[in-house]
Design a protein around this motif. Structure first.
Motif, PDB file in Angstrom:
ATOM      1  N   SER A  71      21.087 100.816  93.365  1.00 43.26           N
ATOM      2  CA  SER A  71      21.119  99.534  92.673  1.00 43.26           C
ATOM      3  C   SER A  71      20.063  98.581  93.219  1.00 43.26           C
ATOM      4  N   LYS A  72      19.869  98.588  94.520  1.00 40.82           N
ATOM      5  CA  LYS A  72      18.863  97.711  95.120  1.00 40.82           C
ATOM      6  C   LYS A  72      17.465  98.062  94.625  1.00 40.82           C
ATOM      7  N   ALA A  73      17.183  99.370  94.450  1.00 45.72           N
ATOM      8  CA  ALA A  73      15.874  99.776  93.928  1.00 45.72           C
ATOM      9  C   ALA A  73      15.661  99.232  92.520  1.00 45.72           C
ATOM     10  N   MET A  74      16.675  99.341  91.677  1.00 46.29           N
ATOM     11  CA  MET A  74      16.573  98.805  90.314  1.00 46.29           C
ATOM     12  C   MET A  74      16.408  97.293  90.325  1.00 46.29           C
ATOM     13  N   GLN A  75      17.159  96.622  91.176  1.00 41.39           N
ATOM     14  CA  GLN A  75      17.067  95.164  91.269  1.00 41.39           C
ATOM     15  C   GLN A  75      15.686  94.726  91.735  1.00 41.39           C
ATOM     16  N   LEU A  76      15.114  95.463  92.690  1.00 34.98           N
ATOM     17  CA  LEU A  76      13.773  95.135  93.176  1.00 34.98           C
ATOM     18  C   LEU A  76      12.724  95.317  92.089  1.00 34.98           C
ATOM     19  N   ALA A  77      12.866  96.364  91.278  1.00 34.16           N
ATOM     20  CA  ALA A  77      11.916  96.589  90.180  1.00 34.16           C
ATOM     21  C   ALA A  77      11.993  95.449  89.174  1.00 34.16           C
ATOM     22  N   ILE A  78      13.203  95.031  88.857  1.00 35.23           N
ATOM     23  CA  ILE A  78      13.391  93.929  87.910  1.00 35.23           C
ATOM     24  C   ILE A  78      12.817  92.629  88.482  1.00 35.23           C
ATOM     25  N   LYS A  79      13.065  92.393  89.770  1.00 30.79           N
ATOM     26  CA  LYS A  79      12.540  91.186  90.419  1.00 30.79           C
ATOM     27  C   LYS A  79      11.018  91.213  90.458  1.00 30.79           C
ATOM     28  N   ASP A  80      10.441  92.375  90.779  1.00 33.09           N
ATOM     29  CA  ASP A  80       8.987  92.522  90.824  1.00 33.09           C
ATOM     30  C   ASP A  80       8.372  92.203  89.477  1.00 33.09           C
ATOM     31  N   ALA A  81       9.074  92.581  88.417  1.00 34.20           N
ATOM     32  CA  ALA A  81       8.572  92.343  87.060  1.00 34.20           C
ATOM     33  C   ALA A  81       8.743  90.903  86.614  1.00 34.20           C
ATOM     34  N   GLY A  82       9.599  90.167  87.292  1.00 38.64           N
ATOM     35  CA  GLY A  82       9.906  88.816  86.833  1.00 38.64           C
ATOM     36  C   GLY A  82      10.568  88.824  85.475  1.00 38.64           C
ATOM     37  N   LEU A  83      11.399  89.836  85.259  1.00 36.87           N
ATOM     38  CA  LEU A  83      11.999  90.079  83.950  1.00 36.87           C
ATOM     39  C   LEU A  83      13.497  89.834  84.010  1.00 36.87           C
ATOM     40  N   SER A  84      14.052  89.349  82.930  1.00 38.02           N
ATOM     41  CA  SER A  84      15.500  89.269  82.822  1.00 38.02           C
ATOM     42  C   SER A  84      16.058  90.667  82.597  1.00 38.02           C
ATOM     43  N   ALA A  85      17.089  91.028  83.347  1.00 40.92           N
ATOM     44  CA  ALA A  85      17.659  92.376  83.238  1.00 40.92           C
ATOM     45  C   ALA A  85      18.131  92.678  81.823  1.00 40.92           C
ATOM     46  N   GLU A  86      18.513  91.660  81.079  1.00 42.75           N
ATOM     47  CA  GLU A  86      19.016  91.864  79.717  1.00 42.75           C
ATOM     48  C   GLU A  86      17.945  92.401  78.772  1.00 42.75           C
TER      49      GLU A  86
END
Length: 418
Positions: free
Chosen positions: A284-299
């Protein structure tokens, strides 16, 4: 996605692949989207008996790609690496690079087992056939960076040339680190990906001992890998290679390249918990980091190409990790699938091959289904697209790779570059 500057943006301009689904990048998605398996019966003979009924074997004869010296000097893993890399380069249109550009061109490659075929041949030569010497170039075949070296020699790329070996996450790490290298200005373009060819007696005996391999399907052996299904029994070993050409957005624009997708996020973590048991928290942390790196809303993420190996523990852990990352309501809305059902687990090549299929899914607005998922598992209760693909716009997609040793990688893609 809309950004103020091209600076630090990394795009994909070329694809190449070979697996049991066939030779070439296009056939990978075609077969995956039709849920057509390339897994077949395995009857290779070795100097010792092995218990392997099915595998994902590259069906194409690739010997015509090489002269006799290259065929004899390098391991098969290097051979299939170059086949994939050559296609990706041709697909990208990169050619006739001058010295300055070659100096800014890197190779980032992954493999889990490296020259497994050469290692086995050397031991057979000594212990089975009783000889006191092995082939002169055995070291070149064995060394893990043999594939990277062959790609470098054939392309004259003179930037960083790095080999990653993190089991099933090897090629995903390679792509992620290539992305970072370009993003932060260390090079302008890269060949990134990975390969695996380890259907040798020693390797097969090792997987036998670990008891993670699938029980062959009694009705159709091609259906033996069943990710997320209640009756899943493990993964099917596959060989293959996949290469992706990454470029800075400015480089791609300057030469008028066709841009296939943009890498917008990369997350890498370690479980630090158990050598083989997956940890949903680390994933989960890996996925969260990718989303944060992208500056993208997870939705905004629409599709996930899951690691989905068809092991009991692994598929449940990934289900939990996706729920933890996106929240239950959003997780239920995601389209998720594992293409390992049709091409097997290509280990060091898996991250690259599955990212390549994800890129093609975005281009075609088709999320490939999870083949052979006929019996729902209550513990794998997300939308895993059982048995068939769906047509759906995919502006953003994620590809997951989770490895023995606790290495986790998530890569996040955007389809449209503006």
């Amino acid at each position: 996605m809309g950004r103020d500057s091209d600076l630090g943006r990394v795009v994909i301009t070329g694809l190449g692949a070979v697996s049991c689904l066939g030779l070439g990048s296009d056939i990978q998605f075609q077969k995956a989207s039709l849920c057509n398996s390339g897994i077949t019966s395995f009857s290779n003979s070795f100097s010792i008996p092995v218990n392997l009924s099915c595998a994902g074997l590259v069906p194409a004869d690739i010997t015509n790609y090489f002269d006799s010296s290259t065929l004899g000097m390098y391991d098969r893993v290097a051979h299939i690496s170059w086949v994939a890399a050559k296609e990706a380069l041709e697909h990208s249109g990169l050619k006739d690079l001058g010295v300055e550009k070659l100096n800014r061109s890197g190779i980032f490659w992954g493999t889990g087992f490296g020259g497994a075929n050469t290692v086995e041949n050397a031991y057979d030569t000594i212990y089975i056939h009783g000889k006191d010497r092995v082939r002169p170039f055995t070291v070149i075949g064995v060394m893990a960076n043999g594939a990277t070296a062959l790609i470098s020699l054939n392309t004259a790329f003179k930037g960083p040339s790095i080999t990653y070996s993190t089991a099933c996450a090897s090629s995903a790490h390679a792509i992620g680190e290539a992305y970072r290298s370009i993003k932060h200005g260390y090079c302008d373009r890269a060949i990134a990906g990975g390969a695996e060819s380890l259907l040798t007696a020693a390797s097969i005996k090792s997987w036998e001992a670990l008891k993670t391999l699938a029980i062959p399907d009694s009705e159709n052996i091609a259906h033996s890998c069943k990710p997320f299904s209640k009756n899943r029994s493990g993964f099917v070993l596959g060989e293959g290679a996949a290469a992706i050409i990454l470029e800075s957005l400015s480089s791609a624009k300057k030469r008028g390249a066709i841009i296939l997708a943009e890498i917008i996020g990369y997350g890498a973590t370690s479980d630090s918990l158990h050598i083989t048991k997956p940890d949903p928290l680390g994933q989960s942390k890996a996925m969260q980091l990718a989303i944060k790196d992208a500056g993208l809303s997870a939705e905004k993420v629409v599709y996930i190409n899951a690691h989905g190996t068809a092991t009991q523990a692994g598929d449940i852990a990934e289900t939990i990790s996706i729920k933890n990352t996106f929240g239950l309501d959003q997780a239920k809305k995601l389209a998720i699938s594992s293409t390992k059902a049709v091409h097997g687990h290509t280990l060091g090549a898996a991250g690259a091959l599955e990212l390549l299929i994800t890129i093609q899914a975005m281009q075609n607005n088709i999320a490939p289904g999870t083949a052979f998922l006929e019996i729902n598992d209550p513990e794998c209760d997300l939308n895993y697209l059982p048995l068939r693909s769906i047509e759906i716009p995919i502006p953003y997609a994620m590809s997951n790779s989770f490895a023995f040793g606790g290495s986790n990688v998530s890569l996040l893609l955007a389809r449209d570059v503006n």
